[in-house]
Design a protein around this motif. Structure first.
Motif, PDB file in Angstrom:
ATOM      1  N   VAL A  63       0.722  -1.157  -0.060  1.00  0.00           N
ATOM      2  CA  VAL A  63      -0.135  -0.005  -0.112  1.00  0.00           C
ATOM      3  C   VAL A  63       0.795   1.253  -0.007  1.00  0.00           C
ATOM      4  O   VAL A  63       1.862   1.263   1.031  1.00  0.00           O
ATOM      5  CB  VAL A  63      -0.768   0.196   1.315  1.00  0.00           C
ATOM      6  N   PRO A  64       0.586   2.191  -0.784  1.00  0.00           N
ATOM      7  CA  PRO A  64       1.602   3.372  -0.801  1.00  0.00           C
ATOM      8  C   PRO A  64       1.345   4.224   0.256  1.00  0.00           C
ATOM      9  O   PRO A  64       0.243   4.193   0.820  1.00  0.00           O
ATOM     10  CB  PRO A  64       0.958   4.170  -2.220  1.00  0.00           C
ATOM     11  N   ILE A  65       2.351   5.006   0.749  1.00  0.00           N
ATOM     12  CA  ILE A  65       2.395   5.786   1.904  1.00  0.00           C
ATOM     13  C   ILE A  65       2.844   7.291   1.445  1.00  0.00           C
ATOM     14  O   ILE A  65       3.682   7.430   0.641  1.00  0.00           O
ATOM     15  CB  ILE A  65       3.219   5.408   3.051  1.00  0.00           C
ATOM     16  N   VAL A  66       2.165   8.257   1.652  1.00  0.00           N
ATOM     17  CA  VAL A  66       2.575   9.582   1.478  1.00  0.00           C
ATOM     18  C   VAL A  66       2.502  10.446   2.724  1.00  0.00           C
ATOM     19  O   VAL A  66       1.697  10.757   3.378  1.00  0.00           O
ATOM     20  CB  VAL A  66       1.495  10.285   0.610  1.00  0.00           C
ATOM     21  N   PRO A  67       3.647  10.580   3.030  1.00  0.00           N
ATOM     22  CA  PRO A  67       4.130  11.563   4.096  1.00  0.00           C
ATOM     23  C   PRO A  67       3.662  13.041   4.130  1.00  0.00           C
ATOM     24  O   PRO A  67       3.796  13.423   2.866  1.00  0.00           O
ATOM     25  CB  PRO A  67       5.752  11.488   4.231  1.00  0.00           C
ATOM     26  N   ARG A  68       3.114  13.423   5.329  1.00  0.00           N
ATOM     27  CA  ARG A  68       3.003  14.960   5.143  1.00  0.00           C
ATOM     28  C   ARG A  68       3.071  15.640   6.135  1.00  0.00           C
ATOM     29  O   ARG A  68       2.872  15.191   7.488  1.00  0.00           O
ATOM     30  CB  ARG A  68       1.373  14.955   4.802  1.00  0.00           C
ATOM     31  N   GLY A  69       3.470  16.991   5.877  1.00  0.00           N
ATOM     32  CA  GLY A  69       3.945  17.883   7.310  1.00  0.00           C
ATOM     33  C   GLY A  69       2.679  18.753   7.407  1.00  0.00           C
ATOM     34  O   GLY A  69       1.583  18.273   7.698  1.00  0.00           O
ATOM     35  N   ALA A  70       2.927  20.035   7.025  1.00  0.00           N
ATOM     36  CA  ALA A  70       1.617  20.759   7.050  1.00  0.00           C
ATOM     37  C   ALA A  70       1.119  21.121   5.957  1.00  0.00           C
ATOM     38  O   ALA A  70       0.136  22.062   5.699  1.00  0.00           O
ATOM     39  CB  ALA A  70       2.275  22.163   7.444  1.00  0.00           C
ATOM     40  N   GLY A  71       1.251  20.645   4.556  1.00  0.00           N
ATOM     41  CA  GLY A  71       0.707  20.696   3.461  1.00  0.00           C
ATOM     42  C   GLY A  71       0.917  21.886   2.718  1.00  0.00           C
ATOM     43  O   GLY A  71       0.214  22.461   2.181  1.00  0.00           O
ATOM     44  N   THR A  72       2.110  22.548   3.117  1.00  0.00           N
ATOM     45  CA  THR A  72       2.137  24.162   2.789  1.00  0.00           C
ATOM     46  C   THR A  72       3.288  23.954   1.444  1.00  0.00           C
ATOM     47  O   THR A  72       3.730  25.089   0.817  1.00  0.00           O
ATOM     48  CB  THR A  72       3.198  24.817   3.484  1.00  0.00           C
ATOM     49  N   GLY A  73       3.421  22.926   0.829  1.00  0.00           N
ATOM     50  CA  GLY A  73       4.226  22.547  -0.282  1.00  0.00           C
ATOM     51  C   GLY A  73       3.738  23.216  -1.447  1.00  0.00           C
ATOM     52  O   GLY A  73       2.411  23.349  -1.512  1.00  0.00           O
ATOM     53  N   LEU A  74       4.506  23.491  -2.688  1.00  0.00           N
ATOM     54  CA  LEU A  74       4.120  24.099  -3.684  1.00  0.00           C
ATOM     55  C   LEU A  74       4.434  23.394  -5.063  1.00  0.00           C
ATOM     56  O   LEU A  74       4.382  23.718  -6.203  1.00  0.00           O
ATOM     57  CB  LEU A  74       4.874  25.638  -3.793  1.00  0.00           C
ATOM     58  N   SER A  75       4.589  22.024  -4.794  1.00  0.00           N
ATOM     59  CA  SER A  75       5.137  21.320  -6.018  1.00  0.00           C
ATOM     60  C   SER A  75       4.180  19.943  -6.200  1.00  0.00           C
ATOM     61  O   SER A  75       4.305  19.228  -7.094  1.00  0.00           O
ATOM     62  CB  SER A  75       6.503  20.805  -6.013  1.00  0.00           C
ATOM     63  N   GLY A  76       3.292  19.759  -5.388  1.00  0.00           N
ATOM     64  CA  GLY A  76       2.707  18.439  -5.424  1.00  0.00           C
ATOM     65  C   GLY A  76       3.087  17.380  -4.573  1.00  0.00           C
ATOM     66  O   GLY A  76       2.535  16.385  -4.783  1.00  0.00           O
ATOM     67  N   GLY A  77       4.280  17.563  -3.911  1.00  0.00           N
ATOM     68  CA  GLY A  77       5.110  16.479  -3.577  1.00  0.00           C
ATOM     69  C   GLY A  77       4.260  15.810  -2.273  1.00  0.00           C
ATOM     70  O   GLY A  77       4.465  14.798  -2.005  1.00  0.00           O
ATOM     71  N   ALA A  78       3.396  16.237  -1.712  1.00  0.00           N
ATOM     72  CA  ALA A  78       2.400  15.856  -0.497  1.00  0.00           C
ATOM     73  C   ALA A  78       0.977  15.328  -1.025  1.00  0.00           C
ATOM     74  O   ALA A  78       0.290  15.136  -0.198  1.00  0.00           O
ATOM     75  CB  ALA A  78       2.425  16.712   0.719  1.00  0.00           C
ATOM     76  N   ASN A  79       0.968  15.201  -2.317  1.00  0.00           N
ATOM     77  CA  ASN A  79      -0.571  15.127  -2.763  1.00  0.00           C
ATOM     78  C   ASN A  79      -0.758  13.333  -2.503  1.00  0.00           C
ATOM     79  O   ASN A  79       0.258  12.750  -2.981  1.00  0.00           O
ATOM     80  CB  ASN A  79      -0.597  15.419  -4.333  1.00  0.00           C
ATOM     81  N   ALA A  80      -1.989  13.105  -2.454  1.00  0.00           N
ATOM     82  CA  ALA A  80      -2.257  11.822  -2.423  1.00  0.00           C
ATOM     83  C   ALA A  80      -2.306  11.129  -3.439  1.00  0.00           C
ATOM     84  O   ALA A  80      -2.551  11.437  -4.694  1.00  0.00           O
ATOM     85  CB  ALA A  80      -3.720  11.388  -1.791  1.00  0.00           C
ATOM     86  N   VAL A  81      -2.016   9.621  -3.603  1.00  0.00           N
ATOM     87  CA  VAL A  81      -2.118   9.018  -4.836  1.00  0.00           C
ATOM     88  C   VAL A  81      -3.238   7.793  -4.459  1.00  0.00           C
ATOM     89  O   VAL A  81      -3.617   7.526  -3.206  1.00  0.00           O
ATOM     90  CB  VAL A  81      -0.738   8.078  -5.154  1.00  0.00           C
ATOM     91  N   GLU A  82      -3.589   7.398  -5.486  1.00  0.00           N
ATOM     92  CA  GLU A  82      -4.979   6.208  -5.274  1.00  0.00           C
ATOM     93  C   GLU A  82      -4.557   5.418  -4.230  1.00  0.00           C
ATOM     94  O   GLU A  82      -3.721   4.465  -4.564  1.00  0.00           O
ATOM     95  CB  GLU A  82      -5.466   5.740  -6.613  1.00  0.00           C
ATOM     96  N   GLY A  83      -5.434   5.146  -3.261  1.00  0.00           N
ATOM     97  CA  GLY A  83      -5.430   4.011  -2.411  1.00  0.00           C
ATOM     98  C   GLY A  83      -4.435   4.194  -1.188  1.00  0.00           C
ATOM     99  O   GLY A  83      -4.152   3.144  -0.462  1.00  0.00           O
ATOM    100  N   CYS A  84      -3.720   5.353  -0.990  1.00  0.00           N
ATOM    101  CA  CYS A  84      -2.654   5.350  -0.190  1.00  0.00           C
ATOM    102  C   CYS A  84      -3.175   5.596   1.174  1.00  0.00           C
ATOM    103  O   CYS A  84      -4.327   5.990   1.429  1.00  0.00           O
ATOM    104  CB  CYS A  84      -1.810   6.696  -0.476  1.00  0.00           C
ATOM    105  N   ILE A  85      -2.060   5.636   1.973  1.00  0.00           N
ATOM    106  CA  ILE A  85      -2.411   5.880   3.409  1.00  0.00           C
ATOM    107  C   ILE A  85      -1.501   7.544   3.785  1.00  0.00           C
ATOM    108  O   ILE A  85      -0.415   7.799   3.140  1.00  0.00           O
ATOM    109  CB  ILE A  85      -1.671   5.233   4.460  1.00  0.00           C
TER     110      ILE A  85
END
Length: 456
Positions: A63-85
């Motif tokens: 299962v994919p994992i997307v780490p996230r801080g405060a979500g203030t990024g400006l490149s889509g680096g913390a955006n969810a992928v389908e079915g992720c945690i």
């Protein structure tokens, strides 16, 4: 498999969020038009053991994992992928240690940048990396993108301050990378490799960061210019003078007007472009540096320039710089660029950005960490105007092409994420891309860590 039930089996029940309305708020960062998909759950761990449990479960079930801080990024680096945690570090927000003797701090990844700086200030210490998002962005996210900021022209970026990291690997192992000593060259710099990797090589659960002694007061030099190119010439002049300012920031009229409309600061009536310099060298040497910056501004054609004698007025000018992005967001969707070029070519790059705006009939505002060549053209479109969106995206690509042509890079501090993957492929050779893929395969063999980011 019921993934939510499995997650609640390996971590306390309240750490796992599965309400679709709640999850919606975690699915994307601030990158305009970067795609995102649906997550299965959001997990908010409290310690490394809980992170490890989640990663091991994800590895077991691919299962994919997307780490996230405060979500203030400006490149889509913390955006969810389908079915992720979505692995949110908002609850891991403790400053664990301040070490005076060795001048370092140990922090959890969810610590807000300004909060760490505030704790350090009480101890007469200073953590230099200061992105414009410092009041909201977290240390973990700053490390993931190798964030810069206003003072990086003199003091460097986040990588220069990361001594050691605790990381959960893609297999679920907990490892410690780096060291806390002033020197250390044992083996490869795997700690440095994690900085700027955007959560694709490991999940950061603790960071040891270098601190500096608290600084003396800064001297602020302000200059007003009729054109953005003239301001760029002033930047080149400062660089050629040998002075290394502690900040050198550019704000154009579009940004000033947006800030005025929001905060009524009155700056846009006085200048088309404002250039803000700061010098923090102690004593007379600092005074002379400020006078040199002032001469550079004047010789480049500033319509007005002065060394500020009013600390509150000087701070207000820098507040306007920090407010520029949120002020522009009030006008409509903002597509944010992050190119960096050699300092001597800042005037040329600014001229090309102006030309691109005209060619694509796109409103482009400009803010910049001008002292180190890191430019942030902000492409603004009316809400719901699809043709304007298409033109802005074409302008975005032209700006990337121009930066590469001038020997620059497609991202100075925001990261590749989703928006700059094509730019990375144009910037580096196929052989270097293969090296990137080999590193990714070695450290995340199951491909579960923030898949699809950086590398297409």
């Amino acid at each position: 498999m019921d993934l939510v039930a499995e997650l609640r089996r390996v971590v306390p029940h309240d750490r796992v969020l599965d309400d679709p309305d709640v999850i919606e708020g975690y699915l994307q960062d601030h990158a305009e038009w970067a795609p995102y998909a649906q997550a299965v759950a959001v997990v908010r761990p409290r310690d490394t053991a809980e992170v490890q449990a989640v990663v091991r479960l994800a590895a077991e079930h691919r299962v994919p994992i997307v780490p996230r801080g405060a979500g203030t990024g400006l490149s889509g680096g913390a955006n969810a992928v389908e079915g992720c945690i979505m692995l949110s570090f908002e609850a891991m927000d403790q400053v664990l240690e301040i070490n005076h003797a060795e001048r370092f701090a140990v922090v959890q990844p969810g610590v807000v940048n300004d909060d760490l700086r505030g704790v350090c200030a009480v101890e007469n210490l200073w953590y230099p990396p200061d992105p414009a998002s410092a009041p909201w962005s977290t240390i973990g996210g700053n490390i993931a993108t190798n964030a810069g900021g206003l003072c990086c022209v003199k003091y460097g970026v986040t990588r220069d301050y990361v001594l050691a990291l605790e990381v959960v690997t893609g297999r679920g192992d907990v490892v410690r990378l780096g060291r806390r000593t002033a020197k250390g060259v044992a083996g490869y710099d795997l700690c440095g490799l994690m900085v700027g990797s955007e959560g694709t090589l490991g999940v950061i659960t603790e960071a040891t960061v270098r601190l500096r002694p608290k600084r003396d007061a800064e001297r602020t030099v302000a200059g007003y210019f009729d054109s953005i190119v003239a301001a760029g010439e002033a930047v080149s002049a400062v660089s050629a003078s040998g002075v290394i300012p502690s900040a050198l920031e550019l704000v154009d009229k579009h940004c000033l007007e947006a800030v005025d409309a929001w905060k009524n600061m009155g700056l846009s009536t006085e200048a088309n472009v404002v250039l803000l310099g700061r010098c923090d060298t102690p004593g007379r040497a600092g005074d002379e540096e400020a006078r040199t910056v002032l001469r550079c501004f004047e010789q480049a054609g500033a319509s007005w320039a002065a060394v500020s004698s009013d600390e509150q007025e000087a701070e207000a000018l820098f507040d306007a710089r920090r407010l520029a992005y949120p002020a522009l967001e009030r006008l409509g969707p903002v597509l944010t660029e992050d190119v960096c070029v050699p300092k001597a070519l800042v005037p040329e790059m600014l001229a090309r950005i102006e030309k691109t705006a005209a060619q694509h009939d796109t409103l482009i505002a400009n803010i910049a960490h001008a002292g180190d060549g890191n430019l942030h053209p902000l492409l603004i479109t009316p809400i719901g105007d699809e043709d304007a969106k298409r033109r802005a995206q074409a302008a975005f690509e032209d700006i990337i092409a121009d930066a590469i042509e001038l020997g620059g890079t497609v991202t100075g501090e925001h990261g590749v994420g989703l928006l700059k993957r094509g730019g990375l492929q144009r910037e580096v050779s196929p052989e270097v891309l293969d090296m990137h893929r080999a590193v990714k395969q070695a450290l995340d063999p199951l491909g579960i860590l923030n898949p699809g980011k950086i590398l297409a």
